[in-house]
Design a protein around this motif. Structure first.
Motif, mmCIF file in Angstrom:
data_model
loop_
_atom_site.group_PDB
_atom_site.id
_atom_site.type_symbol
_atom_site.label_atom_id
_atom_site.label_comp_id
_atom_site.label_asym_id
_atom_site.label_seq_id
_atom_site.Cartn_x
_atom_site.Cartn_y
_atom_site.Cartn_z
ATOM 1 N N GLU A 193 0.799 -1.215 0.000
ATOM 2 C CA GLU A 193 0.000 0.000 0.000
ATOM 3 C C GLU A 193 0.835 1.270 0.000
ATOM 4 O O GLU A 193 0.473 2.265 -0.583
ATOM 5 C CB GLU A 193 -0.923 0.010 1.220
ATOM 6 N N GLU A 197 0.259 5.108 -3.838
ATOM 7 C CA GLU A 197 -0.235 6.462 -3.979
ATOM 8 C C GLU A 197 0.907 7.434 -3.720
ATOM 9 O O GLU A 197 1.975 7.057 -3.273
ATOM 10 C CB GLU A 197 -1.363 6.709 -2.962
ATOM 11 N N GLU A 201 -1.461 11.680 -0.905
ATOM 12 C CA GLU A 201 -2.635 10.812 -0.971
ATOM 13 C C GLU A 201 -2.582 9.755 0.121
ATOM 14 O O GLU A 201 -3.588 9.437 0.756
ATOM 15 C CB GLU A 201 -2.725 10.148 -2.341
ATOM 16 N N GLN A 202 -1.385 9.200 0.320
ATOM 17 C CA GLN A 202 -1.212 8.168 1.349
ATOM 18 C C GLN A 202 -1.592 8.719 2.718
ATOM 19 O O GLN A 202 -2.333 8.081 3.478
ATOM 20 C CB GLN A 202 0.243 7.704 1.351
ATOM 21 N N ILE A 205 -5.446 9.438 2.928
ATOM 22 C CA ILE A 205 -6.270 8.228 3.002
ATOM 23 C C ILE A 205 -6.053 7.506 4.325
ATOM 24 O O ILE A 205 -6.994 6.966 4.911
ATOM 25 C CB ILE A 205 -5.974 7.309 1.793
ATOM 26 N N ARG A 224 -8.857 -1.603 1.327
ATOM 27 C CA ARG A 224 -8.219 -0.428 0.755
ATOM 28 C C ARG A 224 -7.656 -0.803 -0.614
ATOM 29 O O ARG A 224 -7.145 -1.894 -0.804
ATOM 30 C CB ARG A 224 -7.105 0.020 1.690
ATOM 31 N N GLN A 225 -7.773 0.129 -1.588
ATOM 32 C CA GLN A 225 -7.364 -0.166 -2.962
ATOM 33 C C GLN A 225 -7.987 -1.483 -3.419
ATOM 34 O O GLN A 225 -7.311 -2.382 -3.927
ATOM 35 C CB GLN A 225 -5.836 -0.223 -3.065
ATOM 36 N N TYR A 236 -9.371 0.081 -9.101
ATOM 37 C CA TYR A 236 -8.924 -0.001 -7.716
ATOM 38 C C TYR A 236 -9.571 1.149 -6.939
ATOM 39 O O TYR A 236 -9.298 2.315 -7.192
ATOM 40 C CB TYR A 236 -7.393 0.057 -7.642
ATOM 41 N N ASP A 238 -10.262 3.416 -3.692
ATOM 42 C CA ASP A 238 -9.376 3.859 -2.614
ATOM 43 C C ASP A 238 -9.747 3.243 -1.264
ATOM 44 O O ASP A 238 -8.911 2.635 -0.600
ATOM 45 C CB ASP A 238 -9.391 5.389 -2.506
ATOM 46 N N GLU A 253 -13.442 7.752 -2.895
ATOM 47 C CA GLU A 253 -12.392 8.044 -3.858
ATOM 48 C C GLU A 253 -11.797 9.400 -3.522
ATOM 49 O O GLU A 253 -12.530 10.380 -3.326
ATOM 50 C CB GLU A 253 -12.947 8.060 -5.283
ATOM 51 N N LYS A 255 -9.026 12.416 -4.683
ATOM 52 C CA LYS A 255 -8.199 12.971 -5.752
ATOM 53 C C LYS A 255 -7.483 14.206 -5.228
ATOM 54 O O LYS A 255 -8.100 15.067 -4.607
ATOM 55 C CB LYS A 255 -9.056 13.368 -6.962
#
Length: 353
Positions: A193, A197, A201-202, A205, A224-225, A236, A238, A253, A255
């Motif tokens: 994981e 990203e 993003e990591q 999330i 996750r994913q 995939y 999120d 999701e 972005k």
């Protein structure tokens, strides 16, 4: 040797070691992809041969794949479900001369071939594969060019003596070999994981997952994913939760850019796919939540496909995080992340000075 020179030498050594490691990863990735493609092609070849040797071919082929998928998937995992075995069968039928294809397109992965298999016209399929190899297209770039029918439009323009804009070029990630889930699954590993990203993003999330679980409104974490596969593509998601109070799956999701119509359309597509492929008939419709971060603010949007807004607000929202709560939480985490990394940058500058 003074402290500055020691640190400078250490940094140079670290950069060199990183380069050695990444080169080794690329070599391992290339080797693994060759093995993946060869393995899947051979599986498809044997299935086709077995079908041709059996009586009542269509019925026999269907039962053959279903029967062997049960055993193979139990032993080797999700890469060998009935759907995947049908993909490998189609792979062999689309690219029956694998040795020639390997020689001509050595830069492509199984994901490239799988996306190209959705192109019905054999000549267009070959053109996309050769161009993807020549231009080093990522799978995402190949998908965009196929989706916009670039080859077909190009041929039409040539016939009518018109010009056409060049195709989308590659947005290859230099560390894509780390992120490719097919390689990890083929080798028997779970997806990593922390490489799936960007760092921002990591962090967002990570925090969002914890925030939803701490709300205390009936949420249970699912995955996750999460990998959702259709006949033509892989997706995939999120974050996926199940809310047992409203009996609905809830997908998120995220972005790290301003919201676009494509983002909204993608979320709606995920909701429909989840309803069709995952949701049980006793579950309520899937709920989708899109979070888009911008320079100055975060925007949250719910996807409501099967209930009107008023009914959704009355039935579901008492158990859902509000858009304001989500935006506030994401903004707080974003500011914390930026401040943390700004502090690190300042420390690095001080050390260099």
């Amino acid at each position: 040797m003074n402290e500055y020179e020691i640190m400078k030498n250490g940094t140079a050594l670290l950069d060199e070691l990183k380069q050695i490691i990444e080169n080794g990863m690329r070599m391992a990735y290339a080797s693994a992809n060759q093995c993946i493609i060869q393995t899947y092609w051979n599986i498809g070849k044997r299935i086709v041969e077995e079908e041709q040797g059996g009586s009542r071919r269509a019925e026999y082929g269907t039962r053959l794949i279903q029967n062997i998928a049960i055993e193979l998937s139990q032993t080797y995992g999700n890469n060998y479900t009935a759907r995947r075995l049908r993909d490998y069968r189609q792979f062999y039928l689309c690219f029956s001369d694998l040795e020639i294809w390997h020689t001509r397109v050595p830069n492509l992965t199984w994901s490239h071939f799988k996306r190209a298999m959705s192109v019905a016209n054999p000549k267009a399929r070959q053109w996309y594969i050769h161009q993807a190899n020549k231009e080093m297209w990522s799978v995402r770039t190949l998908d965009r060019n196929i989706s916009t029918q670039y080859c077909e439009r190009m041929l039409a323009c040539q016939r009518d003596n018109l010009s056409i804009a060049p195709p989308e070029q590659s947005d290859n990630d230099p560390l894509e070999y780390i992120k490719n889930p097919y390689v990890a699954e083929f080798l028997g590993f779970k997806r990593n994981e922390k490489h799936s990203e960007t760092e921002l993003e990591q962090a967002l999330i990570n925090n969002l997952q914890q925030f939803i679980m701490e709300l205390g409104r009936g949420f249970a974490f699912v995955e996750r994913q999460q990998h959702i596969s259709t006949e033509t593509a892989d997706f995939y998601i999120d974050l996926v939760f199940y809310n047992f109070k409203v009996k609905s799956f809830v997908i998120f999701e995220l972005k790290t850019h301003p919201m676009t119509h494509q983002d909204v359309g993608q979320l709606d597509m995920y909701v429909r796919m989840y309803d069709d492929l995952v949701k049980d008939k006793t579950d309520n419709p899937t709920i989708g939540i899109l979070l888009c971060t911008q320079t100055d603010k975060t925007i949250a949007k719910y996807s409501v496909l099967k209930d009107n807004d008023n009914l959704f607000a009355a039935k579901y929202m008492p158990y859902m995080p509000t858009e304001e709560e989500l935006c506030r939480e994401i903004e707080n985490q974003k500011q914390f992340f930026l401040a943390q990394h700004s502090s690190k940058d300042e420390q690095n500058v001080t050390l260099r000075e």
